[in-house]
Motif scaffolding. Structure first.
Motif, PDB file in Angstrom:
ATOM      1  N   ALA A  37       0.830  -1.204   0.000  1.00 54.84           N
ATOM      2  CA  ALA A  37       0.000   0.000   0.000  1.00 54.84           C
ATOM      3  C   ALA A  37       0.864   1.253   0.000  1.00 54.84           C
ATOM      4  O   ALA A  37       0.533   2.262  -0.631  1.00 54.84           O
ATOM      5  N   ASN A  38       2.000   1.211   0.687  1.00 54.32           N
ATOM      6  CA  ASN A  38       2.854   2.389   0.785  1.00 54.32           C
ATOM      7  C   ASN A  38       3.399   2.815  -0.567  1.00 54.32           C
ATOM      8  O   ASN A  38       3.550   4.014  -0.834  1.00 54.32           O
ATOM      9  N   SER A  39       3.675   1.836  -1.440  1.00 50.33           N
ATOM     10  CA  SER A  39       4.205   2.182  -2.759  1.00 50.33           C
ATOM     11  C   SER A  39       3.186   2.950  -3.594  1.00 50.33           C
ATOM     12  O   SER A  39       3.547   3.727  -4.480  1.00 50.33           O
ATOM     13  N   VAL A  40       1.894   2.730  -3.328  1.00 48.87           N
ATOM     14  CA  VAL A  40       0.837   3.471  -4.012  1.00 48.87           C
ATOM     15  C   VAL A  40       0.551   4.780  -3.282  1.00 48.87           C
ATOM     16  O   VAL A  40       0.433   5.847  -3.894  1.00 48.87           O
ATOM     17  N   ALA A  41       0.467   4.726  -1.955  1.00 45.41           N
ATOM     18  CA  ALA A  41       0.130   5.906  -1.164  1.00 45.41           C
ATOM     19  C   ALA A  41       1.192   6.986  -1.258  1.00 45.41           C
ATOM     20  O   ALA A  41       0.875   8.184  -1.231  1.00 45.41           O
ATOM     21  N   SER A  42       2.458   6.600  -1.372  1.00 44.66           N
ATOM     22  CA  SER A  42       3.541   7.582  -1.379  1.00 44.66           C
ATOM     23  C   SER A  42       3.517   8.483  -2.609  1.00 44.66           C
ATOM     24  O   SER A  42       4.062   9.589  -2.586  1.00 44.66           O
ATOM     25  N   ARG A  43       2.881   8.034  -3.685  1.00 43.73           N
ATOM     26  CA  ARG A  43       2.815   8.831  -4.920  1.00 43.73           C
ATOM     27  C   ARG A  43       1.463   9.534  -5.087  1.00 43.73           C
ATOM     28  O   ARG A  43       1.238  10.203  -6.091  1.00 43.73           O
ATOM     29  N   THR A  66      -8.633  16.273   3.894  1.00 45.43           N
ATOM     30  CA  THR A  66      -8.331  15.614   2.620  1.00 45.43           C
ATOM     31  C   THR A  66      -8.700  14.132   2.707  1.00 45.43           C
ATOM     32  O   THR A  66      -8.923  13.591   3.790  1.00 45.43           O
ATOM     33  N   LEU A  67      -8.743  13.506   1.559  1.00 45.20           N
ATOM     34  CA  LEU A  67      -9.002  12.072   1.481  1.00 45.20           C
ATOM     35  C   LEU A  67      -7.736  11.301   1.833  1.00 45.20           C
ATOM     36  O   LEU A  67      -6.641  11.640   1.382  1.00 45.20           O
ATOM     37  N   ALA A  68      -7.867  10.255   2.641  1.00 35.33           N
ATOM     38  CA  ALA A  68      -6.719   9.431   3.021  1.00 35.33           C
ATOM     39  C   ALA A  68      -6.312   8.521   1.867  1.00 35.33           C
ATOM     40  O   ALA A  68      -7.150   8.091   1.069  1.00 35.33           O
ATOM     41  N   PRO A  69      -5.017   8.190   1.769  1.00 36.09           N
ATOM     42  CA  PRO A  69      -4.573   7.233   0.748  1.00 36.09           C
ATOM     43  C   PRO A  69      -4.871   5.802   1.181  1.00 36.09           C
ATOM     44  O   PRO A  69      -5.298   5.544   2.316  1.00 36.09           O
ATOM     45  N   VAL A  70      -4.652   4.857   0.284  1.00 35.13           N
ATOM     46  CA  VAL A  70      -4.848   3.448   0.610  1.00 35.13           C
ATOM     47  C   VAL A  70      -3.971   3.073   1.800  1.00 35.13           C
ATOM     48  O   VAL A  70      -2.910   3.668   2.035  1.00 35.13           O
ATOM     49  N   ARG A  71      -4.414   2.093   2.578  1.00 33.41           N
ATOM     50  CA  ARG A  71      -3.639   1.626   3.732  1.00 33.41           C
ATOM     51  C   ARG A  71      -3.436   0.113   3.613  1.00 33.41           C
ATOM     52  O   ARG A  71      -4.009  -0.543   2.722  1.00 33.41           O
ATOM     53  N   ASP A  72      -2.627  -0.429   4.484  1.00 34.34           N
ATOM     54  CA  ASP A  72      -2.334  -1.861   4.432  1.00 34.34           C
ATOM     55  C   ASP A  72      -3.621  -2.681   4.409  1.00 34.34           C
ATOM     56  O   ASP A  72      -4.486  -2.520   5.276  1.00 34.34           O
ATOM     57  N   VAL A  76      -6.452  -4.620  -0.751  1.00 26.88           N
ATOM     58  CA  VAL A  76      -5.314  -5.442  -1.126  1.00 26.88           C
ATOM     59  C   VAL A  76      -5.010  -5.157  -2.593  1.00 26.88           C
ATOM     60  O   VAL A  76      -5.927  -5.100  -3.419  1.00 26.88           O
ATOM     61  N   ILE A  77      -3.720  -4.962  -2.928  1.00 23.55           N
ATOM     62  CA  ILE A  77      -3.365  -4.493  -4.271  1.00 23.55           C
ATOM     63  C   ILE A  77      -2.445  -5.504  -4.960  1.00 23.55           C
ATOM     64  O   ILE A  77      -1.466  -5.976  -4.362  1.00 23.55           O
ATOM     65  N   TYR A  78      -2.770  -5.806  -6.207  1.00 25.63           N
ATOM     66  CA  TYR A  78      -1.923  -6.652  -7.055  1.00 25.63           C
ATOM     67  C   TYR A  78      -1.669  -5.932  -8.373  1.00 25.63           C
ATOM     68  O   TYR A  78      -2.494  -5.126  -8.829  1.00 25.63           O
ATOM     69  N   HIS A  79      -0.534  -6.265  -8.994  1.00 28.36           N
ATOM     70  CA  HIS A  79      -0.194  -5.739 -10.316  1.00 28.36           C
ATOM     71  C   HIS A  79      -0.068  -6.908 -11.281  1.00 28.36           C
ATOM     72  O   HIS A  79       0.607  -7.899 -10.995  1.00 28.36           O
ATOM     73  N   ALA A  80      -0.744  -6.796 -12.418  1.00 23.23           N
ATOM     74  CA  ALA A  80      -0.701  -7.852 -13.436  1.00 23.23           C
ATOM     75  C   ALA A  80       0.389  -7.557 -14.455  1.00 23.23           C
ATOM     76  O   ALA A  80       0.503  -6.430 -14.947  1.00 23.23           O
ATOM     77  N   ASP A  81       1.180  -8.555 -14.755  1.00 23.90           N
ATOM     78  CA  ASP A  81       2.191  -8.469 -15.805  1.00 23.90           C
ATOM     79  C   ASP A  81       1.877  -9.567 -16.801  1.00 23.90           C
ATOM     80  O   ASP A  81       2.057 -10.751 -16.506  1.00 23.90           O
ATOM     81  N   ILE A  82       1.391  -9.179 -17.959  1.00 25.59           N
ATOM     82  CA  ILE A  82       0.858 -10.140 -18.925  1.00 25.59           C
ATOM     83  C   ILE A  82       1.633 -10.030 -20.225  1.00 25.59           C
ATOM     84  O   ILE A  82       1.846  -8.929 -20.750  1.00 25.59           O
ATOM     85  N   ALA A  83       2.043 -11.175 -20.760  1.00 27.26           N
ATOM     86  CA  ALA A  83       2.838 -11.198 -21.986  1.00 27.26           C
ATOM     87  C   ALA A  83       1.974 -10.842 -23.190  1.00 27.26           C
ATOM     88  O   ALA A  83       0.783 -10.547 -23.079  1.00 27.26           O
ATOM     89  N   SER A 109     -10.301  -8.349   4.243  1.00 29.31           N
ATOM     90  CA  SER A 109     -10.123  -7.001   3.713  1.00 29.31           C
ATOM     91  C   SER A 109     -11.436  -6.389   3.235  1.00 29.31           C
ATOM     92  O   SER A 109     -11.815  -5.303   3.618  1.00 29.31           O
ATOM     93  N   GLY A 110     -12.118  -7.102   2.327  1.00 31.38           N
ATOM     94  CA  GLY A 110     -13.348  -6.581   1.753  1.00 31.38           C
ATOM     95  C   GLY A 110     -13.146  -5.834   0.460  1.00 31.38           C
ATOM     96  O   GLY A 110     -14.115  -5.452  -0.196  1.00 31.38           O
ATOM     97  N   ALA A 111     -11.882  -5.610   0.053  1.00 27.02           N
ATOM     98  CA  ALA A 111     -11.642  -4.848  -1.179  1.00 27.02           C
ATOM     99  C   ALA A 111     -10.336  -5.286  -1.821  1.00 27.02           C
ATOM    100  O   ALA A 111      -9.340  -5.552  -1.141  1.00 27.02           O
ATOM    101  N   LEU A 112     -10.352  -5.352  -3.151  1.00 26.63           N
ATOM    102  CA  LEU A 112      -9.204  -5.790  -3.944  1.00 26.63           C
ATOM    103  C   LEU A 112      -9.033  -4.840  -5.122  1.00 26.63           C
ATOM    104  O   LEU A 112      -9.999  -4.514  -5.813  1.00 26.63           O
ATOM    105  N   LEU A 113      -7.778  -4.421  -5.372  1.00 26.15           N
ATOM    106  CA  LEU A 113      -7.447  -3.614  -6.537  1.00 26.15           C
ATOM    107  C   LEU A 113      -6.399  -4.358  -7.348  1.00 26.15           C
ATOM    108  O   LEU A 113      -5.307  -4.640  -6.855  1.00 26.15           O
ATOM    109  N   VAL A 114      -6.755  -4.731  -8.592  1.00 29.16           N
ATOM    110  CA  VAL A 114      -5.813  -5.376  -9.505  1.00 29.16           C
ATOM    111  C   VAL A 114      -5.507  -4.380 -10.609  1.00 29.16           C
ATOM    112  O   VAL A 114      -6.417  -3.903 -11.298  1.00 29.16           O
TER     113      VAL A 114
END
Length: 387
Positions: A37-43, A66-72, A76-83, A109-114
């Motif tokens: 979450a920190n890698s997303v929140a920091s930017r 202000t609106l708070a950023p995502v937290r741990d 839950v956050i995933y990044h897709a790397d697709i060929a 969690s209740g929430a997922l971001l891919v």
């Protein structure tokens, strides 16, 4: 990067030519990697919420600056790397994302971001949804205007960019037809930093735990009365023809009867009905109490702070309103406190093309931060609702 889920599949690629059919095996990987979450929140550059124009109760003392950023773990956050050949592995990709939904959305969690999914069109996203084997549902009878884009996909909203959408659990104003999962997909986004446009997510479990006992006692005793006054299409952009996706009064009456509503047709062609629902219900699968309603998001202040209704005729009802079940009005202080708690327990992120947000609709509410700045402020979201 915290963890990696890797998938290697041997797939048959069918090639037709000169009356012959050949089969070649192609091995192509995709990865779904956990992101902190920190890698997303920091930017992230958060938009201002306190005093925000066209935002209900934004001047209330409980509203955060202000609106708070995502937290741990929220989301839950995933990044897709697709060929290459991105759509060739749709079924396998859908299966892996479904596993993440079961682990995280239906888990604690209740929430997922891919992020970085490959779907560039509504039709491609609809194919992906079909492979996930969800039982999808329509938005008929909903409170806002939404156009159906494909079999299982709807426009997220059709309101002007400067209009806010209050926190809500999707369709919790309906007694029988509401989704258990809500999926938003971003087809493209050109949002500048800090201008708004976020789809915020709010942990309703935390809101419920902080609501005052006096308010909860009255709500649990009386419930919430939902009132709809929906104009004819000749009068308003929010109209019953759009709400029910038909111009047939008989079809509307049949739909209302299935919901247990008693519709009244008025002389000006508008439609009125009202009903009372509990504010707190047992979770349909787990049995514990949940705060599941549209107390603030169905209230007339949603419309009085909407730029579309700035010249709304005095005396004409807004499209929706809520009161306590016994008919007592819901005062501004109560609405401010509830909205303040919703914002306090909300987080946001900047939409990117290829983002998929999946929410447990029983535990997670969502809202839209309006867009006030001219410039690169375009976003194109679609939504799927699942039973």
């Amino acid at each position: 990067m915290l963890s990696s889920v890797k998938n290697l599949f041997n797939k048959a690629a069918l090639t037709r030519g000169l009356g012959q059919e050949s089969v070649t095996l192609r091995k192509s990987p995709f990865t779904l990697e956990r992101v902190s979450a920190n890698s997303v929140a920091s930017r992230y550059v958060p938009p201002r919420i306190r005093g925000r124009p066209w935002t209900p109760s934004s001047d209330h003392y409980t509203i955060p600056e202000t609106l708070a950023p995502v937290r741990d773990n929220f989301p839950v956050i995933y990044h897709a790397d697709i060929a290459e050949h991105k759509m060739d592995y749709l079924e396998d990709l859908a299966s892996e994302v479904m596993n993440l939904v079961e682990d995280h959305v239906e888990g604690s969690s209740g929430a997922l971001l891919v992020r970085n999914l490959p779907f560039e069109t509504v039709h491609q996203f609809n194919r992906f949804i079909n492979h996930m084997n969800f039982e999808c549902m329509s938005y008929l009878g909903g409170i806002v205007m939404r156009m159906q884009l494909d079999e299982s996909v709807w426009a997220s909203s059709q309101e002007p960019p400067e209009a806010s959408i209050d926190h809500h659990t999707e369709m919790s104003y309906k007694p029988k037809r509401y989704p258990s999962l809500v999926l938003f997909y971003c087809l493209n986004s050109l949002l500048d930093d800090g201008v708004g446009g976020e789809t915020t997510i709010c942990d309703v479990r935390r809101v419920f735990s902080e609501l005052g006992s006096g308010l909860l006692a009255k709500l649990e005793r009386e419930g919430i009365k939902y009132i709809r006054d929906i104009a004819d299409e000749t009068v308003d952009v929010w109209n019953w023809q759009g709400t029910f996706q038909t111009s047939s009064r008989e079809e509307v009456e049949r739909f209302c009867a299935e919901e247990g509503w008693d519709p009244v047709w008025n002389a000006d062609g508008s439609l009125t009905y009202s009903y009372v629902l509990p504010a707190v219900i047992p979770h349909p699968k787990r049995g514990h109490d949940i705060f599941f309603n549209h107390l603030s998001a169905h209230h007339e202040t949603l419309w009085s702070t909407n730029p579309t209704y700035v010249n709304h005729p005095i005396g004409r009802p807004y499209p929706s309103n809520t009161t306590f079940g016994g008919g007592d009005p819901i005062d501004a202080e109560l609405l401010g406190v509830l909205r303040g708690l919703n914002w306090k327990h909300s987080v946001g992120f900047k939409w990117q093309a290829g983002d998929l947000l999946v929410m447990d609709n029983m535990h997670v509410a969502h809202a839209k931060v309006n867009i006030l700045t001219e410039g690169s402020t375009t976003r194109n979201l679609c939504v799927t609702l699942c039973k």
